[in-house]
Scaffold this motif. Structure first.
Motif, short mmCIF file in Angstrom:
data_model
loop_
_atom_site.label_atom_id
_atom_site.label_comp_id
_atom_site.label_asym_id
_atom_site.label_seq_id
_atom_site.Cartn_x
_atom_site.Cartn_y
_atom_site.Cartn_z
N UNK A 104 57.35 70.56 47.42
CA UNK A 104 57.42 71.11 46.06
C UNK A 104 58.35 70.30 45.19
N UNK A 105 59.43 69.79 45.75
CA UNK A 105 60.35 68.97 44.95
C UNK A 105 59.74 67.60 44.65
N UNK A 106 58.95 67.09 45.58
CA UNK A 106 58.24 65.84 45.31
C UNK A 106 57.24 66.02 44.18
N UNK A 107 56.47 67.10 44.22
CA UNK A 107 55.53 67.36 43.14
C UNK A 107 56.24 67.72 41.85
N UNK A 108 57.49 68.11 41.95
CA UNK A 108 58.29 68.40 40.76
C UNK A 108 58.86 67.18 40.08
N UNK A 109 58.52 65.99 40.57
CA UNK A 109 58.89 64.77 39.88
C UNK A 109 60.14 64.07 40.36
N UNK A 110 60.80 64.59 41.39
CA UNK A 110 62.04 63.99 41.89
C UNK A 110 61.77 62.59 42.44
N UNK A 111 62.56 61.61 42.01
CA UNK A 111 62.31 60.23 42.42
C UNK A 111 62.52 60.00 43.90
N UNK A 112 63.57 60.60 44.46
CA UNK A 112 63.90 60.43 45.87
C UNK A 112 64.31 61.77 46.46
N UNK A 113 63.75 62.11 47.60
CA UNK A 113 64.17 63.27 48.37
C UNK A 113 64.90 62.77 49.61
N UNK A 114 66.00 63.39 49.95
CA UNK A 114 66.68 63.06 51.21
C UNK A 114 66.69 64.31 52.07
N UNK A 115 66.04 64.20 53.21
CA UNK A 115 65.94 65.33 54.14
C UNK A 115 67.31 65.67 54.68
N UNK A 116 67.51 66.94 54.87
CA UNK A 116 68.80 67.52 55.27
C UNK A 116 69.45 66.83 56.48
N UNK A 117 70.74 67.06 56.64
CA UNK A 117 71.50 66.50 57.77
C UNK A 117 70.76 66.76 59.07
N UNK A 118 70.42 65.68 59.75
CA UNK A 118 69.54 65.74 60.92
C UNK A 118 70.29 65.20 62.13
N UNK A 119 70.45 66.03 63.14
CA UNK A 119 71.27 65.69 64.29
C UNK A 119 70.68 64.56 65.12
N UNK A 120 71.52 63.58 65.45
CA UNK A 120 71.07 62.47 66.29
C UNK A 120 71.14 62.82 67.76
N UNK A 121 71.86 63.88 68.10
CA UNK A 121 71.89 64.45 69.45
C UNK A 121 71.96 65.97 69.29
N UNK A 122 71.58 66.74 70.30
CA UNK A 122 71.61 68.20 70.16
C UNK A 122 72.98 68.74 69.76
N UNK A 123 74.03 68.18 70.33
CA UNK A 123 75.39 68.65 70.04
C UNK A 123 75.87 68.24 68.66
N UNK A 124 75.07 67.43 67.97
CA UNK A 124 75.45 66.98 66.64
C UNK A 124 75.02 67.90 65.53
N UNK A 125 74.26 68.95 65.88
CA UNK A 125 73.83 69.89 64.85
C UNK A 125 74.98 70.81 64.45
N UNK A 126 74.95 71.24 63.21
CA UNK A 126 75.95 72.21 62.75
C UNK A 126 75.67 73.57 63.36
N UNK A 127 74.39 73.96 63.36
CA UNK A 127 73.98 75.27 63.88
C UNK A 127 72.75 75.09 64.76
#
Length: 348
Positions: free
Chosen positions: A42-65
């Motif tokens: 929806x944000x892409x169709x809303x015209x946003x030039x760049x979307x950055x996907x949320x903080x993504x854990x590189x290992x399971x223990x790296x997630x916030x929740x």
């Protein structure tokens, strides 16, 4: 300027609006879902030039929740590919991903640390918890640090294979890389602690590892906290110094935020409160910078750009409220912003 293209390496963004990475806490086992396709689409169709996907854990223990996104396995990358393909096929937007490790601020829910039975043991540069009441994190060994550098590289490889246009490394907000940068959370006495050079080593090793994978079509951004609002802590002068080094290492933009590492730090919050940090880093380190922090309108964003305080405008809460922020701002200012072809009739 807000609606003029800008290039990083060979990647051209159609305008200067960026959707900031924001955790949605809506994954199971780190897997993106249909919600995420709609959320980013929806944000892409809303015209946003760049979307950055949320903080993504590189290992399971790296997630916030437990509900945070991950990219430590191929199944997670395949789910993300669906989102990337939708954005590319249905808009002129580009899409990046923020790679992250929460360190001592992991294993939480609603801002509070959860039990080991529900969560997991945390790690950090030094055995100092974020809050005194929390469990003491495990102090990473040099071998474990090397393993995490490799984990960031592996995650970046999966992201590129999934079709992402851009990689952002999350070195802000009191998460693991920021914990290494700060002399208040990093009291190590080895080559990863003490001096500015040593405290920066973990981040720079990650930058170098990820850069090995990138080509002229895939830029690298780094998000930092310009200051942690604490005496004797990480500050703006060190951020400028770090930005100069990152420019030398080929980083394309510094995404400038602040705070997050010191519990109870007092922060004066107002519209555009972090923009001066971006301006200083942009001008003194001579590197493109992104401004973020209560930027809520096209007029405000345009002023920041016209005054050369930043090169990109990162929006968070406002784009949650209004997925069509970019298109609406264009209509209000008679600027050009691509509509989804299905919605063309709404332009007049």
């Amino acid at each position: 300027m807000l609606y003029t293209p800008i290039k990083f390496r060979n990647l051209e963004l159609k305008n200067r609006w960026v959707m900031s990475p924001m955790c949605m806490y809506s994954c199971e086992d780190g897997l993106a879902s249909d919600f995420h396709t709609v959320h980013y689409g929806s944000r892409a169709q809303g015209g946003t030039g760049l979307l950055i996907v949320e903080a993504t854990g590189v290992v399971p223990e790296g997630r916030i929740t437990n509900g945070c996104m991950g990219i430590w396995n191929d199944d997670q990358a395949e789910k993300l590919r669906k989102i990337v393909n939708f954005v590319h096929e249905n808009s002129g937007s580009k899409i990046g991903i923020q790679l992250a490790h929460a360190g001592r601020k992991a294993s939480t829910w609603n801002g509070k640390q959860i039990s080991l039975e529900e969560g997991w043991a945390t790690v950090a540069p030094s055995p100092i918890p974020y809050e005194e009441s929390e469990r003491t994190p495990h102090e990473l060994t040099a071998e474990e640090i090397a393993g995490l550098v490799q984990a960031f590289r592996d995650a970046a490889k999966r992201a590129l294979d999934a079709g992402f246009d851009l990689i952002e490394i999350h070195a802000a907000h009191g998460y693991l890389i920021h914990q290494f940068l700060s002399p208040l959370s990093n009291v190590r006495t080895d080559s990863y602690g003490g001096s500015f050079e040593n405290r920066s080593r973990f981040l720079l090793e990650i930058v170098e590892a990820v850069q090995e994978l990138l080509d002229d079509d895939h830029p690298l951004f780094v998000r930092i906290s310009a200051t942690e609002y604490a005496e004797n802590g990480w500050d703006l002068e060190e951020s400028v110094q770090l930005a100069k080094i990152m420019k030398e290492k080929g980083v394309d933009l510094i995404d400038v935020s602040s705070g997050g590492n010191i519990h109870g730090a007092r922060i004066s919050v107002f519209d555009g409160y972090q923009v001066p940090f971006a301006e200083k880093i942009k001008k003194e380190a001579n590197i493109p910078a992104g401004a973020v922090g209560l930027i809520t309108s096209a007029a405000q964003a345009e002023e920041i750009l016209q005054q050369e305080k930043a090169d990109l405008i990162f929006v968070a809460r406002e784009i949650l409220r209004n997925p069509y922020l970019a298109i609406q701002g264009a209509l209000d200012s008679n600027a050009d912003c691509p509509f989804p072809h299905q919605y063309e009739r709404a332009k007049i």
